[in-house]
Design an enzyme around this catalytic site. Structure first.
Site, short mmCIF file in Angstrom:
data_model
loop_
_atom_site.label_atom_id
_atom_site.label_comp_id
_atom_site.label_asym_id
_atom_site.label_seq_id
_atom_site.Cartn_x
_atom_site.Cartn_y
_atom_site.Cartn_z
N GLU A 188 0.13 6.37 -12.57
CA GLU A 188 1.29 5.98 -11.77
C GLU A 188 2.35 5.26 -12.59
OE1 GLU A 188 0.90 3.37 -8.15
OE2 GLU A 188 -0.78 2.55 -9.23
N LYS A 214 6.42 1.22 -2.64
CA LYS A 214 5.30 0.30 -2.46
C LYS A 214 4.61 0.46 -1.11
CE LYS A 214 2.96 -3.40 -3.67
NZ LYS A 214 1.89 -3.12 -4.65
N ASN A 230 14.32 4.14 8.64
CA ASN A 230 13.10 4.19 7.84
C ASN A 230 12.07 4.94 8.66
OD1 ASN A 230 10.74 3.60 6.38
ND2 ASN A 230 10.52 1.59 7.33
N GLY A 231 11.46 5.99 8.07
CA GLY A 231 10.46 6.74 8.82
C GLY A 231 10.83 8.21 8.90
N ARG A 251 10.42 -0.87 -1.67
CA ARG A 251 10.13 0.15 -0.66
C ARG A 251 10.71 1.51 -1.01
NH1 ARG A 251 8.62 -2.63 4.21
NH2 ARG A 251 8.89 -0.73 5.38
N CYS A 255 11.54 3.06 2.31
CA CYS A 255 12.89 2.77 2.81
C CYS A 255 12.94 1.34 3.35
CB CYS A 255 13.37 3.71 3.90
SG CYS A 255 13.53 5.41 3.37
N GLU A 278 -9.79 3.75 -10.37
CA GLU A 278 -8.64 2.84 -10.31
C GLU A 278 -7.90 2.82 -11.65
OE1 GLU A 278 -6.81 1.41 -8.34
OE2 GLU A 278 -6.06 -0.47 -9.15
N TRP A 293 13.59 5.85 0.04
CA TRP A 293 12.54 6.66 -0.59
C TRP A 293 12.62 8.01 0.10
CZ3 TRP A 293 7.96 9.22 0.80
CH2 TRP A 293 7.16 9.61 -0.28
N HIS A 344 -21.43 18.38 -15.61
CA HIS A 344 -21.36 19.44 -14.60
C HIS A 344 -20.00 20.13 -14.60
CE1 HIS A 344 -25.27 18.38 -13.08
NE2 HIS A 344 -24.89 17.10 -13.08
N LYS A 369 -3.98 3.84 -12.01
CA LYS A 369 -2.98 2.94 -12.58
C LYS A 369 -2.25 3.61 -13.74
CE LYS A 369 -2.68 0.36 -10.12
NZ LYS A 369 -3.52 -0.10 -9.02
#
Ligand code: F6R
Length: 605
Positions: A485, A600, A98-99, A27, A2, A478, A74, A501, A482
């Site tokens: 996402e 982000k 925001n929060g 955001r 946000c 990583e 968001w 295994h 990537k």
């Protein structure tokens, strides 16, 4: 997570707010909205989805006014809908937030008992309903805002706009960042300085617990105990805060391409352009550290995972690693000679920040590796080491990852010297290798067209497996992150030796298996694991250097990386991990810079 904007201007503010929100869209982009006061009346426009939808609405239904607040969301409480979009309004108050308001259920019940009905599913609406109730009970705008803030629990940043108060925005910071911008008889508010870069270069960062009353002539700032306080005005470099794609199709493409320059800049900051020393704050002491605790989230956590190998190998330092959201909810055993190291691009990740606060009183030193020097994590660390990557806007972290790795590598070498584990010759040799990183990264970027071709088939896959051993294992993680996402292809990563295994049961002709295996001390082992996959008709894509590819024999798909020293290989092999995800996403037509469901800067737990 946000983005918040506020403007007390001398012209129409909607265009300014919209422009500032564009710079905050990283955001969150589930919905957006703006509220203004025009001729004493509060009005607002909101739209689901990206800002472009709000812009379209504003074309047909302009929102006049010289005072306003804006928001890009968001979603946390309540899905993306117009009703849940901010600003929220009740009576004469509008709020952006925001929060998370943790006690929102109790507040909703209390307000419900007062006969107040809610029009959204959000926790935010409790803020605006409370403030409106207090106004109705006869409080002034300032009193109502202050009384409301005192009732809120959780971590948040918030801004209030009151009908009839055209020269006032009230804002507060508790857990989520907020800064005030100073203009010529104008004042601004933003979740970060980047949002305000086109409006001003004079910024005041609110401290934790601060709240402020903005008017066109300035800001009255109060601390958490309501004492009026002064916070410094700092000048930011608007050039570095300015964000554009510089001719690239996506921010992610620009940020990947920037890596050689960023790595060079970061290197010259810590080690100059030549010479054999690393300059770090004098108080940074690894000689007396008996254990290094590294904590981060997502990509930053994988950077820590690589660095664990370095700290153990070059500094003989025992390392404990954890994901921030797990670390803070167990009972980690902390010692007075431990060093805690937090890695975060944004410096605002709520879990990482909470973990930092959790350990601070119990360890010898708190160090952070961050990209935003003014961030909360930087400010709350005893030593904050910037990675100098510049704003990273693409949601998928790229240049920040390689720059984090480089700074962590420098730290590991410094620790090795301080602890007497590296001879001066070995130290200088490793440092020389690090100096070669930008050039090798440029060479890896040159493989882009080959990678693009490889991803034509990869983009058809439903699942992808990534394998690596040693420092290449976090690289595999990583690569899988990537790919997930930004292309939405399901991907998993395994330590190559772990395959037999269990996960080898997944291997069939439809499963591409990407193997990161430079020709290092572990190559033979990884190559055997790769053979096990090929023996079961798995389609292997091997990423290695000339010698590795020559020794690997007949592999269906190969990608040749430059031959690089073992120490720096993870930084170079990050590039194909990024480019594979990027080009697969392009083939699939997904939104590379703003993938679904993500934001982000993750400032909620
Ligand atoms: C992945 C990604 C995230 C972040 C994570 C931590 O591409 O960007 O996994 O790495 O959310 O963010 P920071 O580094 O800001 O703490």
């Amino acid at each position: 997570m946000c983005g918040i904007v506020g403007v007390l201007g001398n012209h129409e503010v909607s265009p300014q707010i919209l422009d500032a929100l564009k710079r905050l869209e990283y955001r969150g982009y589930d919905s957006a909205g703006i509220a203004t006061i025009n001729r004493g009346k509060l009005d607002l426009r909101r739209a689901v989805g990206k800002l472009i939808n709000l812009s379209d609405i504003l074309v047909h239904e302009p929102l006049p006014g010289r005072s306003g607040i804006g928001h890009t969301r968001w979603a946390t409480h309540g899905g993306p809908s117009v009703a849940n979009a901010h600003p929220h309004r009740a009576g004469r108050v509008a709020v952006v937030h925001n929060g998370i308001i943790e006690n929102f259920r109790a507040l909703r019940e209390e307000l419900g008992a007062e006969g107040i009905s809610f029009s959204s599913e959000t926790d935010t609406e409790t803020i605006v309903q409370l403030a409106s109730l207090y106004l109705e009970r006869g409080m002034t705008a300032v009193e109502a805002a202050r009384a409301t803030l005192k009732r809120l629990e959780g971590a948040f940043a918030v801004a209030f706009l009151f009908e009839g108060e055209e020269d006032m925005i009230i804002c507060a910071r508790r857990g989520s960042p907020l800064c005030i911008g100073h203009g010529q008889n104008e004042m601004y508010l933003g979740s970060d300085a980047i949002a305000l870069a086109e409006l001003t270069d004079r910024i005041t960062y609110l401290e934790e617990g601060d709240w402020a009353i903005l008017s066109r002539s300035g800001a009255l700032i109060f601390d958490a105990d309501d004492h009026q306080t002064n916070r410094p005005v700092t000048r930011i470099n608007v050039e570095t805060a300015r964000v554009d794609k510089s001719g690239h199709r996506h921010f992610m493409a620009k940020e990947m391409a920037e890596q050689p320059r960023v790595l060079q800049a970061s290197m010259s900051h810590y080690a100059g352009l030549s010479g054999g020393d690393i300059t770090l704050p004098a108080e940074l002491d690894f000689a007396n550290t008996d254990r290094l605790i590294m904590v981060a989230c997502g990509t930053a956590f994988y950077a820590c995972q690589v660095a664990k190998y370095w700290f153990e190998k070059y500094a003989g330092l025992p390392v404990e690693l954890d994901i921030a959201s797990e670390f803070r909810y167990r009972d980690p055993v902390l010692g007075p000679n431990n060093t805690a190291l937090f890695v975060s691009q944004s410096g605002e990740t709520a879990d990482t920040l909470a973990a930092l606060r959790h350990v601070s009183p119990h360890v010898a030193q708190v160090v952070s590796v961050i990209n935003v020097p003014t961030s909360s994590i930087a400010r709350e660390s005893a030593v904050a080491l910037p990675i100098h990557a510049g704003p990273e806007i693409g949601v998928a972290s790229t240049k920040a990852f390689t720059a984090q790795l480089q700074v962590l590598a420098l730290l590991a070498l410094k620790a090795g010297m301080q602890r007497g584990r590296l001879t001066p010759e070995a130290f200088e040799a490793r440092l020389a290798e690090l100096r070669a990183v930008p050039g090798f990264v440029a060479q890896a970027l040159d493989r882009e067209e080959e990678i693009r071709r490889l991803t034509e088939t990869l983009s058809q896959a439903r699942d992808v497996l990534f394998l690596g051993r040693g420092v290449m294992y976090p690289l595999a993680l990583e690569g899988a992150l990537k790919l997930k996402e930004i292309s939405y292809i399901h991907a998993e990563a395994y330590a190559a030796g772990e395959l037999k295994h269990g996960p080898i049961a997944l291997v069939d002709t439809d499963l591409p298996v990407i193997v990161f295996a430079p020709h290092d001390g572990l190559f033979e082992k990884t190559a055997s694991n790769m053979q096990e996959v090929m023996a079961r008709q798995g389609t292997v894509i091997l990423i290695s250097d000339a010698q590795g590819l020559a020794e690997a024999g007949d592999v269906p798909y190969c990608l040749q990386m430059p031959t690089v020293p073992e120490f720096i290989a993870p930084i170079i092999y990050a590039v194909p991990a990024q480019l594979i995800a990027y080009h697969t996403a392009l083939h699939r037509g997904t939104d590379v810079d703003q993938p679904r469901n993500l934001a982000k800067s993750v400032t909620v737990e």
